[in-house]
Design a protein around this motif. Structure first.
Motif, PDB file in Angstrom:
ATOM      1  N   ASN A  22       0.853  -1.183   0.000  1.00 49.14           N
ATOM      2  CA  ASN A  22       0.000   0.000   0.000  1.00 49.14           C
ATOM      3  C   ASN A  22       0.890   1.234   0.000  1.00 49.14           C
ATOM      4  O   ASN A  22       0.787   2.088   0.868  1.00 49.14           O
ATOM      5  CB  ASN A  22      -0.928  -0.021   1.221  1.00 49.14           C
ATOM      6  N   TRP A  23       1.783   1.283  -0.993  1.00 53.47           N
ATOM      7  CA  TRP A  23       2.728   2.388  -1.069  1.00 53.47           C
ATOM      8  C   TRP A  23       1.993   3.713  -1.212  1.00 53.47           C
ATOM      9  O   TRP A  23       1.079   3.849  -2.023  1.00 53.47           O
ATOM     10  CB  TRP A  23       3.687   2.197  -2.241  1.00 53.47           C
ATOM     11  N   PHE A  24       2.389   4.666  -0.422  1.00 58.26           N
ATOM     12  CA  PHE A  24       1.825   6.025  -0.375  1.00 58.26           C
ATOM     13  C   PHE A  24       0.317   6.003  -0.110  1.00 58.26           C
ATOM     14  O   PHE A  24      -0.388   6.951  -0.369  1.00 58.26           O
ATOM     15  CB  PHE A  24       2.149   6.789  -1.666  1.00 58.26           C
ATOM     16  N   PHE A  25      -0.151   4.880   0.424  1.00 58.05           N
ATOM     17  CA  PHE A  25      -1.553   4.731   0.846  1.00 58.05           C
ATOM     18  C   PHE A  25      -2.550   5.072  -0.262  1.00 58.05           C
ATOM     19  O   PHE A  25      -3.580   5.665  -0.015  1.00 58.05           O
ATOM     20  CB  PHE A  25      -1.819   5.551   2.104  1.00 58.05           C
ATOM     21  N   VAL A  26      -2.216   4.674  -1.497  1.00 59.49           N
ATOM     22  CA  VAL A  26      -3.135   4.939  -2.613  1.00 59.49           C
ATOM     23  C   VAL A  26      -4.079   3.765  -2.875  1.00 59.49           C
ATOM     24  O   VAL A  26      -5.036   3.905  -3.633  1.00 59.49           O
ATOM     25  CB  VAL A  26      -2.376   5.304  -3.916  1.00 59.49           C
ATOM     26  N   VAL A  27      -3.813   2.615  -2.251  1.00 60.24           N
ATOM     27  CA  VAL A  27      -4.650   1.439  -2.470  1.00 60.24           C
ATOM     28  C   VAL A  27      -5.690   1.296  -1.368  1.00 60.24           C
ATOM     29  O   VAL A  27      -6.834   0.945  -1.621  1.00 60.24           O
ATOM     30  CB  VAL A  27      -3.784   0.158  -2.550  1.00 60.24           C
ATOM     31  N   ARG A  28      -5.257   1.592  -0.120  1.00 59.35           N
ATOM     32  CA  ARG A  28      -6.150   1.384   1.012  1.00 59.35           C
ATOM     33  C   ARG A  28      -5.919   2.473   2.048  1.00 59.35           C
ATOM     34  O   ARG A  28      -4.794   2.924   2.261  1.00 59.35           O
ATOM     35  CB  ARG A  28      -5.879   0.005   1.627  1.00 59.35           C
ATOM     36  N   ASP A  29      -6.979   2.873   2.691  1.00 57.98           N
ATOM     37  CA  ASP A  29      -6.921   3.841   3.772  1.00 57.98           C
ATOM     38  C   ASP A  29      -6.199   3.205   4.967  1.00 57.98           C
ATOM     39  O   ASP A  29      -6.598   2.142   5.430  1.00 57.98           O
ATOM     40  CB  ASP A  29      -8.358   4.235   4.149  1.00 57.98           C
ATOM     41  N   ILE A  76     -12.335   4.190   5.133  1.00 59.12           N
ATOM     42  CA  ILE A  76     -12.971   4.122   3.816  1.00 59.12           C
ATOM     43  C   ILE A  76     -13.064   2.650   3.400  1.00 59.12           C
ATOM     44  O   ILE A  76     -12.073   1.915   3.514  1.00 59.12           O
ATOM     45  CB  ILE A  76     -12.154   4.928   2.778  1.00 59.12           C
ATOM     46  N   PRO A  77     -14.208   2.200   2.926  1.00 58.84           N
ATOM     47  CA  PRO A  77     -14.351   0.791   2.518  1.00 58.84           C
ATOM     48  C   PRO A  77     -13.315   0.406   1.461  1.00 58.84           C
ATOM     49  O   PRO A  77     -13.003   1.197   0.562  1.00 58.84           O
ATOM     50  CB  PRO A  77     -15.771   0.723   1.945  1.00 58.84           C
ATOM     51  N   GLU A  78     -12.795  -0.811   1.584  1.00 59.63           N
ATOM     52  CA  GLU A  78     -11.744  -1.277   0.668  1.00 59.63           C
ATOM     53  C   GLU A  78     -12.205  -1.329  -0.781  1.00 59.63           C
ATOM     54  O   GLU A  78     -11.391  -1.228  -1.694  1.00 59.63           O
ATOM     55  CB  GLU A  78     -11.230  -2.649   1.106  1.00 59.63           C
ATOM     56  N   SER A  79     -13.502  -1.477  -1.008  1.00 67.59           N
ATOM     57  CA  SER A  79     -14.007  -1.576  -2.380  1.00 67.59           C
ATOM     58  C   SER A  79     -13.864  -0.256  -3.142  1.00 67.59           C
ATOM     59  O   SER A  79     -13.685  -0.250  -4.358  1.00 67.59           O
ATOM     60  CB  SER A  79     -15.470  -2.024  -2.376  1.00 67.59           C
ATOM     61  N   VAL A  80     -13.947   0.872  -2.442  1.00 66.31           N
ATOM     62  CA  VAL A  80     -13.847   2.175  -3.110  1.00 66.31           C
ATOM     63  C   VAL A  80     -12.541   2.903  -2.789  1.00 66.31           C
ATOM     64  O   VAL A  80     -12.223   3.913  -3.405  1.00 66.31           O
ATOM     65  CB  VAL A  80     -15.045   3.090  -2.743  1.00 66.31           C
ATOM     66  N   PRO A 101      -9.314   2.378  -3.452  1.00 66.41           N
ATOM     67  CA  PRO A 101      -8.346   2.670  -4.525  1.00 66.41           C
ATOM     68  C   PRO A 101      -8.761   3.824  -5.441  1.00 66.41           C
ATOM     69  O   PRO A 101      -7.926   4.426  -6.099  1.00 66.41           O
ATOM     70  CB  PRO A 101      -8.284   1.358  -5.323  1.00 66.41           C
ATOM     71  N   PHE A 102     -10.049   4.135  -5.468  1.00 64.14           N
ATOM     72  CA  PHE A 102     -10.536   5.219  -6.326  1.00 64.14           C
ATOM     73  C   PHE A 102     -10.545   6.568  -5.605  1.00 64.14           C
ATOM     74  O   PHE A 102     -10.538   7.610  -6.250  1.00 64.14           O
ATOM     75  CB  PHE A 102     -11.946   4.889  -6.832  1.00 64.14           C
ATOM     76  N   ILE A 103     -10.571   6.525  -4.278  1.00 67.19           N
ATOM     77  CA  ILE A 103     -10.640   7.755  -3.483  1.00 67.19           C
ATOM     78  C   ILE A 103      -9.280   8.190  -2.961  1.00 67.19           C
ATOM     79  O   ILE A 103      -8.939   9.375  -2.976  1.00 67.19           O
ATOM     80  CB  ILE A 103     -11.630   7.562  -2.301  1.00 67.19           C
ATOM     81  N   MET A 104      -8.482   7.213  -2.489  1.00 62.36           N
ATOM     82  CA  MET A 104      -7.238   7.538  -1.790  1.00 62.36           C
ATOM     83  C   MET A 104      -6.234   8.347  -2.621  1.00 62.36           C
ATOM     84  O   MET A 104      -5.598   9.258  -2.077  1.00 62.36           O
ATOM     85  CB  MET A 104      -6.582   6.261  -1.250  1.00 62.36           C
TER      86      MET A 104
END
Length: 197
Positions: A146-153, A158-162, A164-167
């Motif tokens: 999860n480098w630079f926290f762009v994949v998961r909060d 934030i739910p894991e399903s969304v 990657p699109f929000i972070m």
């Protein structure tokens, strides 16, 4: 010194872990900004972005020292190589950033905000590339970074399903806001006049 610690870690990791830890590749802002700060002293093109590298590096390393999630996730002894090296590296980078902020505060200019923003956007894109290349399954092992926290909060708010699109956008907004606040503080400090009696 931080660059030396980072390079030395590559050679010491096989002795400490028995392998080179892929997670330490420069896809986090902490390690990437260490390399970019070093390279900016040796490249005319990168030199004009040096303060932006320093600012992002300072914030990300300071945040890591406040919340050292990477060390806690491994559940290792507090005096292990992983803990000492990681915290020492982030401490040196934080001190470096703080010294630059203190002694070169007059060089920080809000009019160059686009440089800070471009560095954050490039860092986000770079980490998305790293996550997409290295996340997955190989040799029967599942890899999730999860480098630079762009994949998961990192706080799982934030739910894991969304996530990657929000972070990625949230990271850009949060880091840019933090940098603007620091620049405003520096501008305020520069405005303080000290008169001799």
């Amino acid at each position: 010194m931080a660059f030396g610690l980072y390079i030395l870690d590559i050679f010491l990791m096989p002795l400490a872990y028995g392998e080179i830890d892929i997670e330490k590749l420069p896809f986090h802002a902490c390690t990437a900004m260490c390399l970019m700060c070093f390279l900016s002293h040796h490249s005319r093109f990168l030199e004009k972005y040096r303060l932006s590298f320093v600012l992002l590096g300072f914030i990300s390393n300071f945040v890591y020292l406040v919340y050292p999630a990477g060390v806690m996730w491994h559940a290792v002894h507090p005096l292990s190589y992983r803990v000492i090296q990681t915290l020492l590296f982030h401490s040196v980078m934080t001190v470096y950033g703080l010294l630059v902020l203190i002694f070169e505060c007059e060089k920080f200019n809000l009019k160059k905000w686009y440089r800070d923003l471009s560095v954050i956007v490039c860092m986000t894109l770079w980490s998305i590339l790293g996550n997409s290349v290295y996340n997955g399954t190989s040799d029967g092992y599942s890899h999730f970074f999860n480098w630079f926290f762009v994949v998961r909060d990192p706080f799982y708010a934030i739910p894991e399903s969304v996530s990657p699109f929000i972070m990625p956008f949230l990271n850009i907004a949060l880091f840019f806001t933090a940098e603007i606040i620091i620049c405003l503080i520096l501008r305020g400090i520069r405005g303080i006049k000290v008169y001799d009696k």
